[in-house]
Design an enzyme around this catalytic site. Structure first.
Site, PDB file in Angstrom:
ATOM      1  N   LYS A  19     -54.995 -41.643 -64.941  1.00  0.00           N
ATOM      2  CA  LYS A  19     -53.817 -42.519 -64.830  1.00  0.00           C
ATOM      3  C   LYS A  19     -53.364 -42.954 -66.221  1.00  0.00           C
ATOM      4  CE  LYS A  19     -52.492 -47.044 -62.978  1.00  0.00           C
ATOM      5  NZ  LYS A  19     -51.447 -46.581 -62.054  1.00  0.00           N
ATOM      6  N   GLY A 444     -39.343 -58.828 -45.918  1.00  0.00           N
ATOM      7  CA  GLY A 444     -40.408 -59.777 -46.255  1.00  0.00           C
ATOM      8  C   GLY A 444     -40.606 -60.010 -47.732  1.00  0.00           C
ATOM      9  N   TYR A 524     -50.600 -41.125 -54.805  1.00  0.00           N
ATOM     10  CA  TYR A 524     -49.729 -40.035 -55.275  1.00  0.00           C
ATOM     11  C   TYR A 524     -49.651 -40.119 -56.777  1.00  0.00           C
ATOM     12  CZ  TYR A 524     -45.977 -43.540 -55.646  1.00  0.00           C
ATOM     13  OH  TYR A 524     -45.240 -44.632 -55.957  1.00  0.00           O
ATOM     14  N   ARG A 527     -50.552 -43.017 -59.031  1.00  0.00           N
ATOM     15  CA  ARG A 527     -50.764 -44.210 -58.206  1.00  0.00           C
ATOM     16  C   ARG A 527     -52.032 -44.066 -57.385  1.00  0.00           C
ATOM     17  NH1 ARG A 527     -47.018 -48.115 -57.254  1.00  0.00           N
ATOM     18  NH2 ARG A 527     -45.214 -47.864 -58.586  1.00  0.00           N
ATOM     19  N   HIS A 653     -41.977 -54.376 -38.203  1.00  0.00           N
ATOM     20  CA  HIS A 653     -41.330 -53.436 -39.106  1.00  0.00           C
ATOM     21  C   HIS A 653     -42.168 -52.170 -39.171  1.00  0.00           C
ATOM     22  CE1 HIS A 653     -39.738 -51.551 -42.646  1.00  0.00           C
ATOM     23  NE2 HIS A 653     -40.879 -51.690 -43.270  1.00  0.00           N
ATOM     24  N   HIS A 706     -35.616 -47.758 -51.763  1.00  0.00           N
ATOM     25  CA  HIS A 706     -36.446 -46.935 -52.652  1.00  0.00           C
ATOM     26  C   HIS A 706     -35.676 -46.446 -53.858  1.00  0.00           C
ATOM     27  CE1 HIS A 706     -38.327 -47.057 -48.703  1.00  0.00           C
ATOM     28  NE2 HIS A 706     -39.441 -47.114 -49.396  1.00  0.00           N
ATOM     29  N   CYS A 738     -36.764 -51.626 -46.123  1.00  0.00           N
ATOM     30  CA  CYS A 738     -38.180 -51.897 -46.406  1.00  0.00           C
ATOM     31  C   CYS A 738     -38.257 -53.138 -47.282  1.00  0.00           C
ATOM     32  CB  CYS A 738     -38.821 -50.676 -47.080  1.00  0.00           C
ATOM     33  SG  CYS A 738     -40.619 -50.668 -46.963  1.00  0.00           S
TER      34      CYS A 738
END
Ligand code: GLN
Length: 765
Positions: A19, A444, A524, A527, A653, A706, A738
């Site tokens: 990473k 949220g 992914y 991450r 959701h 996104h 989202c």
């Protein structure tokens, strides 16, 4: 001599070295040489460890800078034409992974999708009639030779050609989605490339090559199975004296078994942990032609110590069916899906630690099994130690909470049902909430700013007191409430600034959960996630969110919703115990969430949202297994939420795209309001709702969070009009698709303003 095999190993490094290197490279702080050096040392460490443990078939080419499907796209020269302007191979590779913007290139990334039923995501190949494959790089050969230069013989691992094609998405010549494009029509071309590579590996001296064909654990057509046969006939002809292993994992091969067993290859691999029917298939149909079978008995998807005695018994049963010298002991799938090194977890309770095995421990388990098969005495110490660790787990009071058991046993049908009908609830909630038509709300979370992260870190490190931290959170909540009032939203949220992660936050407050320090698993690219470990009976010692919800509600006259993660999502995003059915663990979590729901109601919170983004994505790989899963998952959601009065509104959701095939289950959840991820797939879900009808309230995500793009008002009006043509407008909500936690305020504020304008427009219309 029983052989041992590991089908794949994590790439990220025990301390997430990859990473740092990759992200440093993207930021320009790490040079290409340094990045490559990090990669080399991670590979060498993995190979050396497996060699030292005594593993016979050591995988290579399981390392990846980002994703192994993307590696395959790059290797077979299938980068879509829009990436052609890249400066070099590595930057083109990362452009496909993440999109790129620069002087010569401005492109979006490839689509990313969950890898089967794991929480790993792969990049989806874009294939069209214009796709021409070629061997664009020799990564598998390079890594094989790299290992050999270090004195280690490895087995190159390739994503099998049939899986590669079936995991791809079809496009037409103009670059538009074309789901009718016959992906397998590209097989002959692709096989040319695979055959060329295989010949190179054979020439270099590779003794084994593994082809992963995990698509065989999903429902497959006879045409697809015929393609499998054609593929391996072709590859076997190119393999020379190199042995071929076709590996499957994550489930049962069922109707594909006979085709798989007949392939002209040297070995097949079966998952004997998740695949409950594979052993029976092997016993019933045998394995023709003197083939070997890799018996995947060590669980590559979970963190528990293997029951070596039970695994030995399974392997012996297989030996009895196909011949003892035909069995290779292995892990059930690549170890990609488990953390790497348990020894780093010095903070974990030692008793719990003694019950666990991460990737490095699993390698030892596979090696011990291999030795024990040849001569049980040679592994007597390990087997005895294993027995006593399992014994301690079985008898430990930590795993067992009599009160929880009693409560689960005494739940009745009534605990799963709300009192009133949908209409009665709707009327009671209308009266209490007094909302306008097309009510607006969010999912949220609000942006997690650098200040929020910093403050959380400082609290964790003890640099600010609990009081200072709570003061910070209260100020944050107040800002978020005032912002929503100013924008004109109807149902407000507190913004979730106190949460690091939607599962971890709850797990930390529940009994039966443990957390690791280094237990990272790749989600992914760069991450990684650190799933909690559910080791014991789950209970809620005290309220978890009531304090923040009531504080937020105290600041405003508008309704504030309480925000919880649902039981199925907590289950699916954790490492869960393997000593009882998943449904049992899920029911325990559901009861803990139910207590929180009831406490929120008692504290005067009028709306409670229980998120289940993982319910849809957790469906089994075979459709035949869906009813059994949905048969407990949906009731668990209801068990968590049905404890409230009719005038308390339950929202939920879900954020998976393909909901069409589970609309009955979505409806059975009995959420008064379901807020869906829809921004990118409206047509598809709308059809489903039109055909089926839907009697509760719905919000169909009017914009895509996104992307940083701020959508104009009329675009959202357009979506709402489309939805209103299908769903009773009196039942429609207006919301983003989202949570907003990954966005910045710069985009969030204008987007929400436009959303409120869009709702106002609909009210006037
Ligand atoms: N309430 C969560 C949020 O807004 C829901 C996110 C999710 O389900 N993925 O962040």
């Amino acid at each position: 001599m029983a052989l041992s095999a590991i089908p794949g190993y994590p790439r990220i490094g025990a301390r997430r070295e990859l990473k740092r290197a990759v992200e440093g490279y993207w930021d320009g702080d790490v040079g290409r040489e340094e990045l490559e050096e990090t990669a080399r040392s991670l590979r060498l460490e993995a190979w050396t460890r497996m060699r030292d443990a005594g593993i016979d078939l050591i995988p290579s080419n399981t390392f990846s800078y980002y994703d192994h499907v993307l590696d395959t796209i790059a290797m077979v020269g299938a980068a879509p034409p829009r990436y052609a302007g890249g400066d070099n191979d590595l930057d083109t590779y990362f452009a496909m992974a993440r999109g790129a913007q620069g002087e010569r290139i401005d492109v979006t990334a490839l689509e990313m999708v969950k890898w089967f039923d794991t929480n790993y995501h792969y990049l989806v190949p874009e294939l069209s009639p214009a796709t021409r494959f070629r061997l664009a790089n020799r990564k598998p050969l390079d890594e094989y030779l790299e290992a050999r230069a270090a004195g280690i013989e490895t087995m190159p691992v390739l994503l099998g050609p049939v899986s590669f094609l079936l995991l791809a998405r079809g496009f037409d010549a103009d670059g538009n989605h074309d789901d009718d494009f016959d992906l397998l029509s590209l097989l002959p071309d692709l096989l040319d490339v695979y055959a060329e590579l295989l010949a190179l590996l054979a020439e270099a001296g590779a003794q084994w090559v593994q082809f992963d064909e995990p698509v065989l654990v999903q429902d497959r057509t006879p045409e697809e199975l015929a393609a499998l046969t054609r593929a391996y006939e072709r590859l076997a002809a190119a393999a020379g004296s190199t042995k071929l292993l076709v590996n499957t994992y994550f489930g049962d091969v069922d109707e594909a078994y006979r085709t798989l067993a007949e392939l002209p290859v040297d070995a097949i691999g079966l998952d004997l942990v998740r695949g409950r029917r594979n052993l029976g298939l092997l016993q019933r149909f045998g394995l023709p032609g003197g083939k070997h079978v890799v018996a995947g008995v060590v669980d590559g998807r979970n963190v528990w110590l293997n029951d070596l005695g039970a695994s030995l018994a399974t392997v012996r049963e297989i030996g009895a069916a196909v011949g003892e010298d035909r069995v290779i002991v292995g892990a059930s799938c690549s170890l990609l899906h488990v953390p790497i090194e348990l020894d780093l977890e010095t903070d974990l309770d030692p008793e719990l630690r003694s019950w666990l095995a991460f990737a490095n421990q699993k390698i030892e388990e596979v090696a011990v099994l291999g030795r024990a098969l040849d001569d049980p005495n040679s592994a007597a110490d390990e087997l005895a130690a294993n027995r006593s660790a399992l014994e301690s787990r079985r008898n430990s009071p930590r795993t067992f909470n009599p009160a929880v058991r009693k409560r689960v046993d005494s739940t009745t049908g009534a605990d799963y049902d709300r009192d009133g009908s949908v209409e009665e609830r709707r009327a009671a909630q209308r009266m209490r909430l007094g909302l306008p038509p097309f009510p607006t709300t969010t999912i949220g979370s609000f942006p997690q700013t650098p200040e929020i992260r910093r403050s959380r870190r400082r609290h964790a490190n003890g640099r600010i007191t609990a009081e200072e931290y709570e003061g910070f959170l209260e100020a944050e909540i107040e800002q978020v409430i005032r912002l929503q009032e100013r924008i004109g939203l109807d149902v407000l949220v507190h913004g979730e600034s106190e949460r690091n992660d939607m599962v971890e936050y709850f797990g930390e407050q529940l009994d039966g959960f443990a957390f690791t320090r280094f237990g990272w698993v790749q989600s992914y690219g760069s991450r990684n996630v650190k799933p909690p470990i559910v080791y014991g009976d789950v209970a809620r010692p005290g309220a978890m969110t009531v304090r923040w919800a009531t504080y937020a509600q105290s600041l405003t006259d508008r309704p504030v919703k309480g925000m919880l993660t649902g039981p199925v999502t907590i289950l699916n995003w954790s490492f869960i115990r393997d000593d009882q059915p998943r449904s049992e663990t899920c029911r325990q979590i559901a009861l803990a969430i139910r207590d929180e729901v009831v406490d929120l109601e008692a504290a005067g919170i009028p709306i409670i949202q229980v998120d289940e983004p993982a319910l849809r994505e957790g469906v089994p790989l075979r459709t035949a297994d869906w009813p059994a899963y949905l048969g407990w998952a949906v009731p668990c959601f209801r068990l968590a939420t049905a404890g409230v009065r009719d005038d308390t509104q339950i929202q939920s959701h879900m954020c998976y795209v393909h909901l069409g095939d589970v609309l009955d289950a979505v409806s059975d959840m009995e959420a008064d309001v379901m807020l869906l991820f829809n921004a990118r797939s409206d047509a598809e879900s709308l059809d489903g709702f039109r055909d089926r009808g839907y009697d509760k309230d719905l919000g169909l995500g009017v914009y895509d969070i996104h992307s940083p793009r701020v959508p104009p008002t009329d675009e959202m009006v357009g979506r709402l009009e489309e939805a209103a043509a299908v769903i009773d407008p009196a039942h429609l909500w207006v919301n983003p698709d989202c949570g907003l936690k990954t966005r910045r305020y710069e985009e969030t504020v204008p987007s929400l303003e436009h959303m409120v304008e869009a709702a106002q427009h609909m009210r006037r219309a």
